[in-house]
Design an enzyme around this catalytic site. Sequence first.
Site, PDB file in Angstrom:
ATOM      1  N   GLU A  10      67.652  43.258  -4.939  1.00 39.91           N
ATOM      2  CA  GLU A  10      69.060  42.870  -4.820  1.00 39.91           C
ATOM      3  C   GLU A  10      69.407  41.999  -6.046  1.00 39.91           C
ATOM      4  OE1 GLU A  10      69.328  40.216  -1.491  1.00 39.91           O
ATOM      5  OE2 GLU A  10      71.504  40.430  -1.263  1.00 39.91           O
ATOM      6  N   LYS A  52      76.744  45.913   0.920  1.00 39.33           N
ATOM      7  CA  LYS A  52      75.972  45.220   1.968  1.00 39.33           C
ATOM      8  C   LYS A  52      76.833  44.906   3.196  1.00 39.33           C
ATOM      9  CE  LYS A  52      72.772  41.244   2.354  1.00 39.33           C
ATOM     10  NZ  LYS A  52      72.170  40.136   1.566  1.00 39.33           N
ATOM     11  N   CYS A  70      68.680  43.741   1.786  1.00 38.15           N
ATOM     12  CA  CYS A  70      68.084  42.503   2.271  1.00 38.15           C
ATOM     13  C   CYS A  70      68.395  42.205   3.732  1.00 38.15           C
ATOM     14  CB  CYS A  70      68.476  41.343   1.345  1.00 38.15           C
ATOM     15  SG  CYS A  70      67.281  39.982   1.464  1.00 38.15           S
ATOM     16  N   VAL A 112      64.307  35.288   1.542  1.00 36.44           N
ATOM     17  CA  VAL A 112      63.894  33.881   1.565  1.00 36.44           C
ATOM     18  C   VAL A 112      63.251  33.521   2.905  1.00 36.44           C
ATOM     19  CG1 VAL A 112      65.465  33.048  -0.218  1.00 36.44           C
ATOM     20  CG2 VAL A 112      66.269  33.174   2.141  1.00 36.44           C
TER      21      VAL A 112
HETATM   22  C1  ACM Z   1      69.381  37.961   1.712  1.00 38.83           C
HETATM   23  O1  ACM Z   1      70.037  38.741   2.397  1.00 38.83           O
HETATM   24  N1  ACM Z   1      69.476  37.974   0.398  1.00 38.83           N
HETATM   25  C2  ACM Z   1      68.483  36.994   2.334  1.00 38.83           C
END
Ligand code: ACM
Length: 268
Positions: A38, A109, A142, A169
């Site tokens: 990402e 996203k 992510c 993270v």
């Molecule tokens: C994330 O979605 N970058 C933790």
Amino acid sequence: MKVGFIQMTPEFGQVNANIKMAEKMIRTTSADLLVLPEFFNTGYLFSDLQEVRELAECVPDGHTTTQLCRISHETETALVAGLAENANGTYYNSAIMVTPDYLVHLYRKTHLFDREKLFFQPGNTGFKVFEYLETKIGIMICFDWFFPESVRSLALSGAQIIAHPSNLVLPHCPRAMITRCLENRVFGITANRSGSETRGGHHLDFIGNSRIISPESNILGQCDKEDHCCIIADIDPSKADQKNVTGRNHILSDRRPEMYHTDLCHGS
Ligand code: ACM
């Protein structure tokens, strides 16, 4: 089919250097499909909207998409990569898939994470599946992993491989993706970044641990927290079409959506 990921540490705001770093790693190997992290070209921790405005790019005409198309064409490798998208002044956390014949696909996203909500709009593309080399590739980004509906939607649309650009993270995703792949019988390629960022009074450590997972929940390739690496696995995507877990259990046709309602029972 040879598929894999690039795990790297982008330097915030250094778009050309980050693309060069990715290109160098892509050229060390030979693959049909590679997934990059990402925001691989910009880094993650945007301090304010002004930085997003300066670094977000148009798709398909922007610099990063053009460069990835060139690299894809020259290396004959389809690439999936995350970037900040500027869609006429609306900003999305997006991923593109580019193929050697210059096709560009886009996913925005769906589930934004934490401070991303300050700068980006929730994606409006829905979960999409793209065909390449007769293989169906679905994209999520992510934090989408936290919502089982993401991989399930892609699996119901026929995805055989989930390409998953990430900047993880929280520690749970590498374990969770094993279950996501098993319960949907798909391949998963999570391409995370390594390193850390301290910007605008915020600090994040990224967990690395990128992985390739099989529909049977086996780890086909992985790397550690701090690695810069390109890992490849040779897979047969049609294995993801085998959705039976017993002779009588097909994981998609056994679903009972009519029972999946949310009525709260107050007793009789
Ligand atoms: C994330 O979605 N970058 C933790």
